[in-house]
Design a protein around this motif. Structure first.
Motif, short mmCIF file in Angstrom:
data_model
loop_
_atom_site.label_atom_id
_atom_site.label_comp_id
_atom_site.label_asym_id
_atom_site.label_seq_id
_atom_site.Cartn_x
_atom_site.Cartn_y
_atom_site.Cartn_z
N ILE A 121 0.59 -1.51 -0.14
CA ILE A 121 -0.13 -0.16 -0.08
C ILE A 121 0.84 1.13 0.00
N SER A 122 2.15 1.09 0.63
CA SER A 122 3.01 2.26 0.77
C SER A 122 3.22 3.20 -0.45
N ASN A 123 4.22 1.70 -1.08
CA ASN A 123 4.51 1.50 -2.27
C ASN A 123 3.36 2.37 -3.40
N LEU A 124 2.48 2.00 -3.48
CA LEU A 124 1.36 2.41 -4.33
C LEU A 124 1.31 4.38 -4.08
N PHE A 125 0.96 4.60 -3.37
CA PHE A 125 0.61 5.82 -2.73
C PHE A 125 2.12 6.61 -2.60
N SER A 126 3.26 5.46 -2.18
CA SER A 126 3.57 6.90 -2.01
C SER A 126 4.22 7.62 -0.65
N PHE A 127 3.73 7.18 0.35
CA PHE A 127 3.32 7.14 1.62
C PHE A 127 4.39 6.80 2.53
#
Length: 418
Positions: free
Chosen positions: A210-216
């Motif tokens: 999920i972090s990689n999907l949204f770059s957060f």
């Protein structure tokens, strides 16, 4: 042709309980489908219903999505470390929809009933507005292996993982089913070469996905742990308010409590009233409340008209000295002496590492039994562990009771904790 996953037929797996099957069978409304049938028959009837039309199949597939989101689950919560601009981005429907649409694994099969692979995949997403604000729900999954040590047998299983992102609260909650004897998927399984895995490792991979999907990014472990412990303390405070009857008994002895305080400070210990007066008064009041509480004949005063109450807690002070408290026979911890013996540690640190709560169900139509949830603070996340089948509305009730713990705490003092 639609076929029910084999794992649904296994009683021990607990993916779908009989009450859930009976409820959906009843909702279908077909007279020939009786809710009194056994698990296998109920599942076959639902399978038959799905194969009657594409519309029916979609109804069943959506039901499977919802049913795999609830149940026996571990829910791990992490705090986002993002700017206001990033938070606004996550609340922008078009931006989020574009990112997720581009990463759907199979646009022709947007359900958890899907073609699973060894790597985590995004099958479906929903962006909805709720009373908690906008929520982005990701339906994911991967293949894993289960190995039965006793039978020396292995089999491939579908492992669904569901995540909810709450931009306005700055949290991500990922849930999956806790299971024993899990192994990473391999084309030809061999126990000698297999790699063990656990629910926390699989959920951690989902967080990374999920972090990689949204770059957060997520908040650092120290900051997250401190925040979670504080919220859990606040939740404990909310559900251990001193009952009015005990408060009244304490109030009636106010003059005697003052006399005991004065006796300790002035005559017995010769203490400075300025330096020690408040501490002595708190100790005396705590002792009085303790014995009023543990001797009170009606223990329901600690559970009546409360959404939840604690059975067990784990806390530590600044010196990391541990205290573990457990109430036996499912009695509220607040009715036990040990709760009051250790409350000053909680008061001083204003943090709590873990609590076992009994929560009330919001819907008692199919079961009136309360359920237990363990809330445990780990290094960089908070784990909510539902060890029995729990409906979605009840999972969300626990989640947001914890998330909004500070907002729900009354600003008046709580003698049981304060």
């Amino acid at each position: 042709m639609f076929e029910m996953p084999l794992m649904f037929f296994e009683e021990g797996e607990g993916f779908i309980t009989l009450p859930a099957l009976k409820k959906f069978t009843k909702d279908i409304g077909k007279k020939e489908f009786r809710t009194t049938e056994d698990r296998a028959t109920l599942l076959r009837n639902i399978e038959k219903f799905a194969n009657e039309s594409s519309a029916n199949e979609e109804i069943v597939l959506s039901w499977i999505d919802s049913i795999l989101k609830e149940g026996i689950k571990e829910v791990h919560v992490r705090l986002l470390d993002i700017s206001l601009e990033k938070k606004a981005f996550l609340e922008n429907y078009k931006c989020v929809n574009k990112i997720l649409s581009d990463n759907i694994y199979d646009n022709n099969k947007k359900h958890l009933y899907n073609s699973y692979t060894a790597d985590i995949r995004l099958f479906r997403f929903d962006i909805t507005d709720t009373k908690q604000g906008r929520v982005i729900t990701l339906y994911m999954g991967k293949l894993l292996y289960m190995f039965d040590k006793k039978e020396k047998t292995s089999r491939t299983i579908m492992y669904p993982i569901v995540a909810d992102i709450y931009p306005s609260q700055g949290i991500v909650a990922v849930r999956a089913k806790s299971k024993a004897d899990l192994y990473k998927y391999m084309e030809k399984f061999a126990i000698e070469a297999a790699t063990r895995t656990k629910v926390d490792k699989e959920i951690e991979q989902a967080f990374t996905f999920i972090s990689n999907l949204f770059s957060f990014e997520f908040k650092k472990p120290t900051e997250a742990s401190t925040e979670f412990k504080r919220r859990l303390y606040m939740l404990l405070d909310r559900f251990t308010k001193t009952p009015d009857c005990i408060l009244q008994m304490i109030q009636e002895k106010k003059d005697d409590i003052e006399k005991i305080k004065q006796l300790i400070v002035n005559d017995i210990c010769k203490l400075s009233i300025t330096k020690y007066g408040k501490d002595v008064e708190a100790d005396v009041s705590n002792m009085i409340e303790k014995y009023f509480s543990i001797s009170y004949p009606d223990k329901k005063i600690f559970t009546r008209e409360r959404d939840a109450y604690p059975l067990k807690l784990l806390a530590s002070d600044d010196e990391e000295s541990k205290v573990e408290q457990t109430a036996g026979l499912a009695e509220p911890l607040q009715s036990k002496a040990i709760f009051f013996d250790n409350k000053k540690m909680l008061q001083k640190s204003r943090k709590c590492e873990g609590v076992k709560f009994v929560f009330r169900r919001l819907n008692t139509l199919y079961t009136s039994k309360d359920f237990i949830v363990n809330i445990v603070i780990q290094k960089n996340y908070c784990a909510l562990k539902f060890t029995e089948y729990t409906m979605e509305e009840d999972i969300l009730n626990v989640l947001f009771s914890f998330i909004a713990a500070e907002d729900n705490v009354e600003r008046t003092a709580n003698p049981a904790i304060e």
